[in-house]
Enzyme design. Structure first.
Site, PDB file in Angstrom:
ATOM      1  N   ASP A  92       0.818  -1.223   0.000  1.00 21.66           N
ATOM      2  CA  ASP A  92       0.000   0.000   0.000  1.00 21.66           C
ATOM      3  C   ASP A  92       0.848   1.268   0.000  1.00 21.66           C
ATOM      4  O   ASP A  92       0.453   2.283   0.567  1.00 21.66           O
ATOM      5  CB  ASP A  92      -0.953   0.039   1.212  1.00 21.66           C
ATOM      6  CG  ASP A  92      -1.799  -1.203   1.294  1.00 21.66           C
ATOM      7  OD1 ASP A  92      -2.302  -1.629   0.240  1.00 21.66           O
ATOM      8  OD2 ASP A  92      -1.945  -1.761   2.394  1.00 21.66           O
ATOM      9  N   LYS A 131       1.879   2.363  -4.937  1.00 22.60           N
ATOM     10  CA  LYS A 131       2.564   1.883  -6.145  1.00 22.60           C
ATOM     11  C   LYS A 131       1.716   2.085  -7.391  1.00 22.60           C
ATOM     12  O   LYS A 131       2.231   2.414  -8.446  1.00 22.60           O
ATOM     13  CB  LYS A 131       2.905   0.390  -6.005  1.00 22.60           C
ATOM     14  CG  LYS A 131       3.918   0.101  -4.923  1.00 22.60           C
ATOM     15  CD  LYS A 131       4.256  -1.385  -4.864  1.00 22.60           C
ATOM     16  CE  LYS A 131       3.112  -2.257  -4.435  1.00 22.60           C
ATOM     17  NZ  LYS A 131       2.618  -2.041  -3.068  1.00 22.60           N
ATOM     18  N   GLY A 176      -4.405  -4.534  -4.423  1.00 24.07           N
ATOM     19  CA  GLY A 176      -5.394  -3.568  -4.879  1.00 24.07           C
ATOM     20  C   GLY A 176      -4.671  -2.293  -5.237  1.00 24.07           C
ATOM     21  O   GLY A 176      -4.076  -1.665  -4.370  1.00 24.07           O
ATOM     22  N   HIS A 177      -4.645  -1.962  -6.518  1.00 15.64           N
ATOM     23  CA  HIS A 177      -3.982  -0.729  -6.933  1.00 15.64           C
ATOM     24  C   HIS A 177      -5.039   0.294  -7.345  1.00 15.64           C
ATOM     25  O   HIS A 177      -5.847   0.033  -8.229  1.00 15.64           O
ATOM     26  CB  HIS A 177      -3.032  -1.005  -8.106  1.00 15.64           C
ATOM     27  CG  HIS A 177      -1.805  -1.764  -7.685  1.00 15.64           C
ATOM     28  ND1 HIS A 177      -0.971  -2.406  -8.565  1.00 15.64           N
ATOM     29  CD2 HIS A 177      -1.261  -1.960  -6.464  1.00 15.64           C
ATOM     30  CE1 HIS A 177       0.023  -2.974  -7.901  1.00 15.64           C
ATOM     31  NE2 HIS A 177      -0.138  -2.729  -6.623  1.00 15.64           N
ATOM     32  N   GLN A 191       2.118  -5.821  -3.243  1.00 14.78           N
ATOM     33  CA  GLN A 191       2.487  -5.905  -1.817  1.00 14.78           C
ATOM     34  C   GLN A 191       3.840  -5.199  -1.590  1.00 14.78           C
ATOM     35  O   GLN A 191       4.226  -4.373  -2.407  1.00 14.78           O
ATOM     36  CB  GLN A 191       2.523  -7.352  -1.311  1.00 14.78           C
ATOM     37  CG  GLN A 191       1.149  -8.022  -1.279  1.00 14.78           C
ATOM     38  CD  GLN A 191       0.779  -8.731  -2.568  1.00 14.78           C
ATOM     39  OE1 GLN A 191       1.601  -9.352  -3.207  1.00 14.78           O
ATOM     40  NE2 GLN A 191      -0.477  -8.642  -2.962  1.00 14.78           N
TER      41      GLN A 191
HETATM   42  P1  IMP Z   1      -2.593 -12.710   1.857  1.00 15.39           P
HETATM   43  O1  IMP Z   1      -1.668 -12.193   0.808  1.00 15.39           O
HETATM   44  O2  IMP Z   1      -4.045 -12.473   1.539  1.00 15.39           O
HETATM   45  O3  IMP Z   1      -2.302 -14.121   2.219  1.00 15.39           O
HETATM   46  O4  IMP Z   1      -2.346 -11.873   3.204  1.00 15.39           O
HETATM   47  C1  IMP Z   1      -1.133 -11.974   3.931  1.00 15.39           C
HETATM   48  C2  IMP Z   1      -0.727 -10.626   4.502  1.00 15.39           C
HETATM   49  O5  IMP Z   1      -0.370  -9.752   3.435  1.00 15.39           O
HETATM   50  C3  IMP Z   1      -1.835  -9.912   5.280  1.00 15.39           C
HETATM   51  O6  IMP Z   1      -1.231  -9.161   6.312  1.00 15.39           O
HETATM   52  C4  IMP Z   1      -2.418  -8.962   4.255  1.00 15.39           C
HETATM   53  O7  IMP Z   1      -3.041  -7.850   4.849  1.00 15.39           O
HETATM   54  C5  IMP Z   1      -1.159  -8.577   3.500  1.00 15.39           C
HETATM   55  N1  IMP Z   1      -1.424  -8.146   2.125  1.00 15.39           N
HETATM   56  C6  IMP Z   1      -1.710  -8.912   1.061  1.00 15.39           C
HETATM   57  N2  IMP Z   1      -1.871  -8.169  -0.033  1.00 15.39           N
HETATM   58  C7  IMP Z   1      -1.657  -6.902   0.334  1.00 15.39           C
HETATM   59  C8  IMP Z   1      -1.637  -5.666  -0.379  1.00 15.39           C
HETATM   60  O8  IMP Z   1      -1.837  -5.581  -1.594  1.00 15.39           O
HETATM   61  N3  IMP Z   1      -1.357  -4.555   0.375  1.00 15.39           N
HETATM   62  C9  IMP Z   1      -1.089  -4.635   1.698  1.00 15.39           C
HETATM   63  N4  IMP Z   1      -1.088  -5.757   2.389  1.00 15.39           N
HETATM   64  C10 IMP Z   1      -1.369  -6.886   1.720  1.00 15.39           C
END
Ligand code: IMP
Length: 423
Positions: A13, A16, A40-41, A224
């Site tokens: 977040d 990007k 999510g962009h 991420q």
């Molecule tokens: P997962 O990727 O859904 O398995 O989540 C694992 C961890 O990564 C959690 O803490 C999510 O909140 C975090 N996470 C996954 N995708 C994003 C993103 O695009 N932005 C911020 N945090 C993310």
């Protein structure tokens, strides 16, 4: 623009999406190489908001080719819906501007249910995942029982493989006490999505190598951030892919020596969604930013945890990714503060650390050591050039770049394309 890897230097977040959109103007091809629709962009163009989860934001610019690489895990039903949503917003999506790797693994409904059930079982130790099934999908890939886009493109083969996977996973689901999946329902939904996606599926490695040969410039958009990396992040509070620069190579099939630069994106402060250690977390900053309507997740709508800028983290991100240049975003979020803190070190058991400890228990016990800088208390959202920024804002940005050990290249003072300062 040279071939550029763009990575998040914090916990995701970092803004990007906007920087990718900005850089895409100079790129010919934009590649996603890891993650899935957990990302999510958000991109705002001409007052219209677009939220992209799997499709690279290059899709918003005519003439650019977007590639979903082999390292991505794809929920085909979600991508098909994303394509429909873009088309409703007037963005044409075709084989001319989107291709999807035949090797990308599929996210299936049992991945989502297992993700959810594991989180429930963990209770207060949950990771705080997006519940999109990302971890279980990468788990199946590593266990060599995953289904791929190439399977989906062959309905008979897909049906046969899916039947076996659902049979096995229904045993797992019932062990969790969850409802078993209905094979026919899953098959029909996936085959319908597969039919829609079939024209987009191909060997993207070959496509990218041809693009390189033709001298086309490639932007690798990271999803991420560094500290969510499965190897280098705050394990187990991470996602399941390599979010750091190396992931762009393995997740696309473009070799390391073809990469020309790494651009790290970071906020002027720090945020994190989900659980896990966050040394500079601060309630006052969280409340201030949430009251401004900022820092709510694009994928899940969750309020993000917020804190002071953590240079211990970004210094390490600089090492792991080889960050040459920096884009610092959300500068305007700090406009009202009289004094701003920067974490330069952690203190652990009386010792000063300049990089984060790998051990979760140790990281949880780290206390941030701050230096303070005067705020600028002036709105910055209308600044378009470096000299338009207040002197204190410039000093703050220079200090962040110095502590991260990279060259400051871009500053973002708002969500719109034009609210971008290039140095
Ligand atoms: P997962 O990727 O859904 O398995 O989540 C694992 C961890 O990564 C959690 O803490 C999510 O909140 C975090 N996470 C996954 N995708 C994003 C993103 O695009 N932005 C911020 N945090 C993310």
């Amino acid at each position: 623009m040279a071939n550029t890897i763009l990575v998040g230097a914090q916990w995701g977040d970092e803004g990007k999406g906007k920087i990718i959109d900005f850089l895409t103007e100079q790129a010919d091809v934009v590649v996603r190489s890891q993650g899935g629709n957990n990302a999510g962009h958000t991109v705002i163009v001409g007052g219209t908001k677009y939220v992209l989860h799997l499709i690279p934001s290059g899709i918003l610019r005519p003439g650019k080719v977007c590639v979903i690489g082999n390292g991505v895990v794809v929920d085909p039903v979600a991508v098909a819906a994303e394509i429909d949503g873009l088309e409703k917003q007037g963005i044409a999506v075709s084989r001319q501007n989107l291709i999807i790797s035949d090797c990308a693994h599929l996210v299936l409904p049992y991945h989502r249910v297992i993700d959810e059930q594991r989180e429930l079982k963990k209770g207060k130790n949950k990771i705080g995942t997006t519940k999109r099934g990302i971890g279980p999908a990468y788990g199946d890939k590593a266990a060599r029982v995953g289904l791929r886009m190439s399977d989906l493109a062959q309905p008979e083969l897909f049906t046969e493989k899916l039947a076996a996977r659902i049979e096995e996973n229904n045993v797992v689901l019932s062990a969790f006490g969850a409802e078993p999946l209905k094979f026919e329902e899953v098959r029909d939904a996936y085959l319908a999505a597969g039919k829609k996606l079939a024209p987009f599926i191909e060997n993207t490695v070959v496509y990218l190598h041809e693009a390189l040969k033709a001298g086309r410039e490639i932007l690798f958009e990271g999803a991420q951030g560094t500290f969510l990396d499965i190897d280098h992040g705050t394990y187990p509070y991470v996602t399941s892919s390599n979010t750091t620069a190396g992931g762009a190579c393995t997740g696309s099939g473009v070799p390391p020596h073809r990469m020309d630069r790494v651009l790290g994106v970071m906020k002027a402060y720090t945020t994190r969604v989900g659980e896990g250690p966050f040394p500079t977390e601060n309630d006052e900053i969280s409340n201030m930013l949430h009251d401004m309507g900022r820092e709510f997740g694009a994928t899940t709508g969750r309020a993000r945890r917020c804190g002071w800028f953590d240079a211990v983290a970004t210094r390490y991100a600089g090492m792991v990714n080889g960050i040459d240049e920096l884009a610092i975003t959300n500068m305007d979020g700090l406009d009202t503060l009289a004094t701003i803190r920067i974490c330069t070190h952690y203190r652990l058991d009386g010792n000063l650390l300049d990089v984060p400890p790998s051990d979760l228990g140790q990281l949880t016990r780290c206390e941030p050591v701050y230096e303070e800088m005067p705020g600028w208390q002036t709105p910055t959202h209308e600044a378009r050039n470096w000299k338009d920024l207040p002197a204190n804002a410039r000093s703050y940005l220079e200090r962040l770049a110095e502590l991260t050990d990279a060259r400051l290249a871009i500053v973002s003072v708002g969500p719109n394309r034009e609210q971008t300062i290039v140095l």
